[in-house]
Motif scaffolding. Structure first.
Motif, PDB file in Angstrom:
ATOM      1  N   GLY A   1     118.969 -11.876 119.965  1.00 10.60           N
ATOM      2  CA  GLY A   1     118.060 -12.170 118.867  1.00 10.60           C
ATOM      3  C   GLY A   1     116.647 -12.265 119.413  1.00 10.60           C
ATOM      4  N   PRO A   2     115.644 -12.240 118.538  1.00  8.07           N
ATOM      5  CA  PRO A   2     114.256 -12.219 119.025  1.00  8.07           C
ATOM      6  C   PRO A   2     113.789 -13.538 119.630  1.00  8.07           C
ATOM      7  CG  PRO A   2     114.299 -12.415 116.649  1.00  8.07           C
ATOM      8  CD  PRO A   2     115.719 -12.179 117.080  1.00  8.07           C
ATOM      9  N   ASN A   3     114.569 -14.615 119.433  1.00  3.86           N
ATOM     10  CA  ASN A   3     114.215 -15.908 120.006  1.00  3.86           C
ATOM     11  C   ASN A   3     114.885 -16.146 121.358  1.00  3.86           C
ATOM     12  OD1 ASN A   3     116.683 -16.045 118.453  1.00  3.86           O
ATOM     13  ND2 ASN A   3     116.692 -18.260 118.780  1.00  3.86           N
ATOM     14  N   ALA A   4     115.458 -15.084 121.948  1.00  2.00           N
ATOM     15  CA  ALA A   4     116.126 -15.224 123.237  1.00  2.00           C
ATOM     16  C   ALA A   4     115.132 -15.728 124.283  1.00  2.00           C
ATOM     17  CB  ALA A   4     116.718 -13.891 123.667  1.00  2.00           C
ATOM     18  N   MET A   5     115.572 -16.682 125.092  1.00  2.00           N
ATOM     19  CA  MET A   5     114.716 -17.266 126.118  1.00  2.00           C
ATOM     20  C   MET A   5     114.956 -16.652 127.488  1.00  2.00           C
ATOM     21  SD  MET A   5     113.111 -19.525 124.235  1.00  2.00           S
ATOM     22  CE  MET A   5     112.319 -20.631 125.398  1.00  2.00           C
TER      23      MET A   5
ATOM     24  N   GLY B   1     120.980 -18.635 119.352  1.00  4.95           N
ATOM     25  CA  GLY B   1     119.957 -18.740 120.383  1.00  4.95           C
ATOM     26  C   GLY B   1     120.541 -18.689 121.780  1.00  4.95           C
ATOM     27  N   SER B   2     119.641 -18.699 122.767  1.00  7.81           N
ATOM     28  CA  SER B   2     120.052 -18.673 124.168  1.00  7.81           C
ATOM     29  C   SER B   2     120.872 -19.912 124.498  1.00  7.81           C
ATOM     30  CB  SER B   2     118.820 -18.609 125.073  1.00  7.81           C
ATOM     31  OG  SER B   2     118.101 -17.417 124.861  1.00  7.81           O
TER      32      SER B   2
ATOM     33  N   ILE C   1     125.646 -23.392 119.373  1.00  7.20           N
ATOM     34  CA  ILE C   1     124.957 -22.369 118.575  1.00  7.20           C
ATOM     35  C   ILE C   1     123.807 -21.738 119.351  1.00  7.20           C
ATOM     36  CG2 ILE C   1     125.540 -23.603 116.453  1.00  7.20           C
ATOM     37  CD1 ILE C   1     122.546 -24.273 116.149  1.00  7.20           C
ATOM     38  N   GLY C   2     123.391 -22.348 120.449  1.00  5.89           N
ATOM     39  CA  GLY C   2     122.283 -21.834 121.233  1.00  5.89           C
ATOM     40  C   GLY C   2     120.993 -22.588 120.941  1.00  5.89           C
ATOM     41  N   GLN C   3     119.974 -22.274 121.717  1.00  2.62           N
ATOM     42  CA  GLN C   3     118.699 -22.982 121.592  1.00  2.62           C
ATOM     43  C   GLN C   3     117.915 -22.473 120.393  1.00  2.62           C
ATOM     44  OE1 GLN C   3     116.462 -24.575 125.037  1.00  2.62           O
ATOM     45  NE2 GLN C   3     114.981 -22.984 124.545  1.00  2.62           N
ATOM     46  N   VAL C   4     117.624 -23.370 119.481  1.00  2.00           N
ATOM     47  CA  VAL C   4     116.846 -23.033 118.283  1.00  2.00           C
ATOM     48  C   VAL C   4     115.676 -24.004 118.170  1.00  2.00           C
ATOM     49  CG1 VAL C   4     118.793 -22.019 117.041  1.00  2.00           C
ATOM     50  CG2 VAL C   4     118.370 -24.474 116.852  1.00  2.00           C
ATOM     51  N   ALA C   5     114.739 -23.686 117.306  1.00  2.00           N
ATOM     52  CA  ALA C   5     113.512 -24.470 117.205  1.00  2.00           C
ATOM     53  C   ALA C   5     113.574 -25.476 116.061  1.00  2.00           C
ATOM     54  CB  ALA C   5     112.325 -23.530 117.005  1.00  2.00           C
TER      55      ALA C   5
END
Length: 355
Positions: free
Chosen positions: A350-354, A305-306, A313-317
């Motif tokens: 990735g498609p969840n990029a902020m 994630g971003s 690892i980046g921002q995930v939900a």
């Protein structure tokens, strides 16, 4: 970069005062709008930190970098549509585990509406890769056949070479058609099967079959279930290394409730991405050694994630049950997929990029 002056420039206060005046004028005439990074109240976001040693054996370049020289080496990509996956289940596989993995694969090119960010959005980055004719990686992926080897025909300890024997047995037993144009094999080993270099150096790999072993050449990938062998290596961040006890973030909850399977799905995504863009190990990769290429998944290993990079690892939900994911699949499934290198952005995405 120009050398610094030996003495400070004179009258530097003039541009500073002018800048302050302009900022004040701008703030007085415009309104501030805050970016809403959490539009769904049912979902929270987190950016955990990776353990320093969790990917110590990987070839890793986090985010964009001038050091990354991904090049095209004139070989084919998986451009024929659809990409037909011939699944080989080796060992003891519960149907529930099979269903989760198959629903991930079917989410790649699902025709049903799936909430964004989706698995098919993630695969879109793959379709940006082309061969020398300009043909793109296919956007359509199907499960064309399955074979289950519940008898462990070649034992429960496999080598890279015996993996070809596993495929050969499946080809004859299923039987699978000779599908040179569209086909790939996906070999999945159960948690009680050991494989050469598994856990020590790899969580999965891809290559192509030998005519002397299988009868013809076709790309394949292998991924193992690490649940009992090395979840802290191959299913991170759903399991954490022992040396992190009390000294790092806790393990994240897997989106489908199974550490081994959810960790395995991210590795499957990684290997399928590299198989699609470098099926015969002569297409897209960085480095000069085709026997140890740094591919589009390797370049983004550990990023989800971003804000990723530097060990994060980046921002995930997180859903309301605390389960972690970054993409949506069919039938309400959710998955945590590693990002891959974009040939357009020259960075991991990735498609969840902020941003």
């Amino acid at each position: 970069m120009s050398p610094l002056p030996s003495t400070p420039p004179q009258y530097f206060f003039i541009p500073i005062l002018l800048t302050i005046f302009l900022i004040t004028l701008t703030n007085a005439s415009t309104k501030t709008q805050t970016l809403n990074t959490n539009p769904n109240p049912q979902i929270q976001y987190t950016n955990p930190k990776l353990p320093l040693k969790s990917f110590s054996s990987s070839k890793k370049f986090e985010g964009s970098s001038n050091l990354v020289h991904l090049r095209y080496h004139m070989g084919p990509v998986l451009s024929s549509s659809p990409i037909n996956i011939y699944l080989i289940w080796y060992g003891n596989w519960p149907n529930s585990h099979k269903q989760i993995i198959k629903q991930f694969l079917l989410s790649i090119s699902s025709t049903t509406k799936t909430p964004a960010p989706s698995v098919s959005d993630w695969w879109h980055t793959l379709t940006l890769y082309t061969d020398q004719t300009g043909a793109n990686v296919s956007k359509t992926v199907l499960i064309a056949g399955e074979h289950s080897d519940v008898k462990y025909t070649h034992g429960n300890s496999l080598t890279r070479l015996s993996m070809q024997q596993v495929i050969s047995t499946a080809v004859k037993s299923a039987p699978f058609p000779v599908d040179h144009k569209n086909g790939i094999f996906l070999v999945l080993t159960s948690k009680d099967v050991t494989v050469q270099d598994f856990c020590r150096a790899v969580c999965g790999f891809h290559y192509f079959t030998f005519p002397s072993m299988v009868g013809y050449t076709m790309p394949y990938a292998w991924i193992g279930n690490s649940a009992k062998q090395c979840p802290e290596v191959c299913a991170y961040p759903f399991a954490i290394p022992g040396y992190m006890a009390g000294g790092g973030p806790g393990a994240l909850l897997p989106p489908n409730g199974d550490v081994g399977i959810d960790g395995m799905i991210s590795v499957i995504a990684h290997e399928l991405a590299e198989l699609a863009s470098n099926p015969l190990v002569n297409a897209w990769y960085a480095g000069e050694d085709p026997t140890a290429p740094t591919e589009i998944g390797d370049l983004c290993e550990g990023l989800y994630g971003s804000g990723g990079g530097g060990g994060y690892i980046g921002q995930v939900a997180k859903d309301k049950g605390g389960r972690t994911f970054n993409v949506n699949g069919i039938r309400g499934r959710r998955f945590l997929l590693q990002w891959i290198w974009s040939p357009i952005l020259q960075a991991c995405t990735g498609p969840n990029a902020m941003d």
